[in-house]
Design a protein around this motif. Structure first.
Motif, PDB file in Angstrom:
ATOM      1  N   UNK A   1      44.501  61.829  86.051  1.00  0.00           N
ATOM      2  CA  UNK A   1      44.186  62.462  87.338  1.00  0.00           C
ATOM      3  C   UNK A   1      43.826  61.350  88.313  1.00  0.00           C
ATOM      4  N   UNK A   2      44.552  61.295  89.420  1.00  0.00           N
ATOM      5  CA  UNK A   2      44.366  60.211  90.394  1.00  0.00           C
ATOM      6  C   UNK A   2      43.623  60.726  91.622  1.00  0.00           C
ATOM      7  N   UNK A   3      42.570  59.992  92.012  1.00  0.00           N
ATOM      8  CA  UNK A   3      41.835  60.315  93.241  1.00  0.00           C
ATOM      9  C   UNK A   3      42.392  59.449  94.363  1.00  0.00           C
ATOM     10  N   UNK A   4      43.128  60.089  95.272  1.00  0.00           N
ATOM     11  CA  UNK A   4      43.899  59.334  96.273  1.00  0.00           C
ATOM     12  C   UNK A   4      43.035  58.617  97.304  1.00  0.00           C
ATOM     13  N   UNK A   5      41.795  59.056  97.487  1.00  0.00           N
ATOM     14  CA  UNK A   5      40.903  58.337  98.407  1.00  0.00           C
ATOM     15  C   UNK A   5      39.778  57.650  97.645  1.00  0.00           C
ATOM     16  N   UNK A   6      39.869  57.667  96.308  1.00  0.00           N
ATOM     17  CA  UNK A   6      38.868  56.992  95.487  1.00  0.00           C
ATOM     18  C   UNK A   6      37.521  57.674  95.517  1.00  0.00           C
ATOM     19  N   UNK A   7      36.465  56.869  95.318  1.00  0.00           N
ATOM     20  CA  UNK A   7      35.114  57.420  95.245  1.00  0.00           C
ATOM     21  C   UNK A   7      34.409  57.294  96.593  1.00  0.00           C
ATOM     22  N   UNK A   8      33.486  58.224  96.844  1.00  0.00           N
ATOM     23  CA  UNK A   8      32.727  58.231  98.092  1.00  0.00           C
ATOM     24  C   UNK A   8      31.252  57.891  97.854  1.00  0.00           C
ATOM     25  N   UNK A   9      30.796  58.010  96.587  1.00  0.00           N
ATOM     26  CA  UNK A   9      29.367  57.825  96.307  1.00  0.00           C
ATOM     27  C   UNK A   9      29.173  57.385  94.865  1.00  0.00           C
ATOM     28  N   UNK A  10      27.948  56.966  94.556  1.00  0.00           N
ATOM     29  CA  UNK A  10      27.609  56.557  93.194  1.00  0.00           C
ATOM     30  C   UNK A  10      27.821  57.718  92.215  1.00  0.00           C
ATOM     31  N   UNK A  11      27.514  58.913  92.678  1.00  0.00           N
ATOM     32  CA  UNK A  11      27.700  60.094  91.833  1.00  0.00           C
ATOM     33  C   UNK A  11      29.168  60.242  91.410  1.00  0.00           C
ATOM     34  N   UNK A  12      30.069  59.917  92.330  1.00  0.00           N
ATOM     35  CA  UNK A  12      31.505  59.981  92.020  1.00  0.00           C
ATOM     36  C   UNK A  12      31.885  58.984  90.936  1.00  0.00           C
ATOM     37  N   UNK A  13      31.240  57.819  90.945  1.00  0.00           N
ATOM     38  CA  UNK A  13      31.539  56.817  89.912  1.00  0.00           C
ATOM     39  C   UNK A  13      31.172  57.400  88.545  1.00  0.00           C
TER      40      UNK A  13
ATOM     41  N   UNK B   1      34.181  50.123  98.174  1.00  0.00           N
ATOM     42  CA  UNK B   1      34.437  50.969  96.988  1.00  0.00           C
ATOM     43  C   UNK B   1      34.388  50.140  95.712  1.00  0.00           C
ATOM     44  N   UNK B   2      34.976  48.952  95.766  1.00  0.00           N
ATOM     45  CA  UNK B   2      35.002  48.120  94.558  1.00  0.00           C
ATOM     46  C   UNK B   2      33.579  47.723  94.162  1.00  0.00           C
ATOM     47  N   UNK B   3      32.780  47.372  95.161  1.00  0.00           N
ATOM     48  CA  UNK B   3      31.391  46.981  94.878  1.00  0.00           C
ATOM     49  C   UNK B   3      30.588  48.153  94.327  1.00  0.00           C
ATOM     50  N   UNK B   4      30.834  49.331  94.876  1.00  0.00           N
ATOM     51  CA  UNK B   4      30.138  50.531  94.388  1.00  0.00           C
ATOM     52  C   UNK B   4      30.451  50.754  92.903  1.00  0.00           C
ATOM     53  N   UNK B   5      31.715  50.589  92.551  1.00  0.00           N
ATOM     54  CA  UNK B   5      32.106  50.791  91.152  1.00  0.00           C
ATOM     55  C   UNK B   5      31.469  49.710  90.268  1.00  0.00           C
ATOM     56  N   UNK B   6      31.504  48.458  90.735  1.00  0.00           N
ATOM     57  CA  UNK B   6      30.887  47.363  89.968  1.00  0.00           C
ATOM     58  C   UNK B   6      29.407  47.616  89.731  1.00  0.00           C
ATOM     59  N   UNK B   7      28.736  48.076  90.779  1.00  0.00           N
ATOM     60  CA  UNK B   7      27.281  48.275  90.692  1.00  0.00           C
ATOM     61  C   UNK B   7      26.911  49.475  89.835  1.00  0.00           C
ATOM     62  N   UNK B   8      27.751  50.522  89.858  1.00  0.00           N
ATOM     63  CA  UNK B   8      27.340  51.802  89.278  1.00  0.00           C
ATOM     64  C   UNK B   8      27.927  52.107  87.912  1.00  0.00           C
ATOM     65  N   UNK B   9      29.140  51.620  87.639  1.00  0.00           N
ATOM     66  CA  UNK B   9      29.752  51.985  86.352  1.00  0.00           C
ATOM     67  C   UNK B   9      29.007  51.280  85.228  1.00  0.00           C
ATOM     68  N   UNK B  10      28.695  51.995  84.146  1.00  0.00           N
ATOM     69  CA  UNK B  10      28.031  51.348  83.013  1.00  0.00           C
ATOM     70  C   UNK B  10      28.867  50.172  82.511  1.00  0.00           C
ATOM     71  N   UNK B  11      28.207  49.085  82.126  1.00  0.00           N
ATOM     72  CA  UNK B  11      28.926  47.878  81.690  1.00  0.00           C
ATOM     73  C   UNK B  11      29.923  48.230  80.595  1.00  0.00           C
ATOM     74  N   UNK B  12      31.131  47.770  80.758  1.00  0.00           N
ATOM     75  CA  UNK B  12      32.146  47.968  79.729  1.00  0.00           C
ATOM     76  C   UNK B  12      32.797  49.341  79.710  1.00  0.00           C
ATOM     77  N   UNK B  13      32.325  50.280  80.555  1.00  0.00           N
ATOM     78  CA  UNK B  13      32.939  51.620  80.575  1.00  0.00           C
ATOM     79  C   UNK B  13      34.408  51.493  80.968  1.00  0.00           C
ATOM     80  N   UNK B  14      35.308  52.172  80.251  1.00  0.00           N
ATOM     81  CA  UNK B  14      36.726  52.055  80.603  1.00  0.00           C
ATOM     82  C   UNK B  14      36.984  52.613  82.007  1.00  0.00           C
TER      83      UNK B  14
END
Ligand code: PLP
Length: 363
Positions: free
Chosen positions: A79-91, A108-121
């Motif tokens: 499932x592809x999100x065409x506008x990506x994430x808008x918030x930490x909750x989305x990550x 967006x890239x920084x939000x994902x880096x900051x919020x996604x658990x380390x190593x999460x696929x």
């Protein structure tokens, strides 16, 4: 009890499957995201997902919570999100539901880096702006494959862009050149093509294509009909004549009296108006069919009603079947033609179908 006002939309899921297979025939080596944003272009997200569930390689949407809902309903393909994430909750949703996200800017890239658990696929579509100038990184500040490998080593990366002129003479080569110049050493997956590029520019097909409008049976091209492309209309909007007026020469029709009868005319009033999603800007002459005969709309479209010319269709009285667009008895009334008459595109007609219109599934 089914509603008795005669206006209905019918969604032909056999035609939808046919159109999806046409994508596969045009792009046999690519996988296809079925683009189902905007309530599947007005056709009903759940209906369309259900119809394509066994066939589509993936589904593309906008809202992260819609992605989560699709997963909860058991959709297993990407499932592809065409506008990506808008918030930490989305990550969080991205990781929890294994959604694929477009990343179109550094925030967006920084939000994902900051919020996604380390190593999460993670599965990320890095979007390059190659001339659309709407979303995407520029050629000098996009995260390169090397940079992605250090910043988010666990992420599966695809590079994408979006074409501004795949449907017209300007074409795609100028954007393809910019894309390839930026990614000269990239051997991984790319995703570029919308419907127009699927149909007209095979050099863009890459690993994944992103068809939207062609799935719904409309042509992405102003000068080429859907039928000539082998597409089948999915949405039919139909109603009935609910009043017939015999008008004398010089009489005017509807609000503003923008149409004047030049002879004795029979005018049919159809239960359909802009409150149902019919374009108010459709002028006199716009196509419509009554009892399978092509005729024209007359005067201004009002909220609940529009008028059409029955002068040459004497058998059409109250109750006569009307095709506003889509499949009809005596031949199709292409949504593309209705849209062109109203100076818009079928995408807008489909998306504007009003919630008050009852929708049936066919096939
Ligand atoms: C909506 C959309 C598409 C589909 O475009 P069609 O012209 O309907 O085929 C493809 N890619 C992106 C990024 C989109 O937003």
């Amino acid at each position: 009890m089914s509603p008795s006002r005669p206006l209905r939309a019918r969604i032909d899921i056999t035609a939808l499957a046919h159109n999806y297979r046409l994508v596969q025939r045009h792009a046999p080596r690519a996988k296809a995201w079925a683009v189902v944003k905007a309530n599947a272009y007005g056709h009903g997200l759940w209906r369309v997902v259900e119809a394509l569930r066994g066939e589509a390689d993936g589904f593309a949407i906008l809202e992260p919570e819609t992605g989560a809902a699709l997963r909860e309903a058991g959709v297993r393909q990407p499932i592809l999100l065409l506008e990506g994430v808008f918030s930490a909750q989305d990550v969080g949703l991205l990781v929890e539901h294994r959604l694929t996200a477009v990343v179109h800017c550094c925030e967006q890239l920084e939000l994902i880096e900051k919020t996604a658990p380390a190593g999460a696929p993670l599965a990320l579509y890095i979007k390059l702006n190659t001339g659309m100038n709407r979303l995407g990184f520029s050629a000098d500040d996009f995260p390169t494959p090397q940079e992605m490998a250090t910043r988010l080593p666990q992420a599966e990366v695809t590079y994408m862009t979006h074409f501004a002129n795949a449907d017209d003479e300007r074409g795609v080569d100028w954007q393809m050149e910019r894309f390839q110049a930026a990614l000269k050493d990239w051997k991984g997956p790319v995703c570029l093509a919308n419907s127009a590029a699927v149909l007209r520019h095979p050099q863009t097909h890459g690993d994944w294509v992103r068809p939207g409008i062609m799935l719904y049976g409309s042509s992405p091209f102003a000068n080429e009909s859907a039928a000539s492309l082998g597409l089948q209309p999915v949405m039919t909007l139909e109603s009935r004549i609910i009043s017939v007026q015999k008008v004398a020469p010089g009489e005017r029709i509807g609000y503003g009296g923008t149409f004047t009868a030049d002879r004795v005319m029979r005018v049919g009033t159809v239960a359909c108006g802009y409150g149902d999603g019919y374009p108010r800007h459709a002028p006199t002459g716009g196509p419509i069919a009554v009892c399978g005969h092509r005729t024209r709309i007359l005067g201004r479209v009002s909220m609940d009603l529009l008028a059409c010319d029955l002068t040459e269709i004497p058998m059409a009285g109250i109750g006569a079947p009307v095709t506003l667009w889509g499949r009809g008895e005596g031949g199709d009334v292409p949504a593309d033609e209705v849209a062109a008459a109203a100076d818009t595109i079928a995408y807008e007609l489909f998306c504007a179908l009003a919630p008050r219109v009852p929708v049936d599934t066919l096939g």
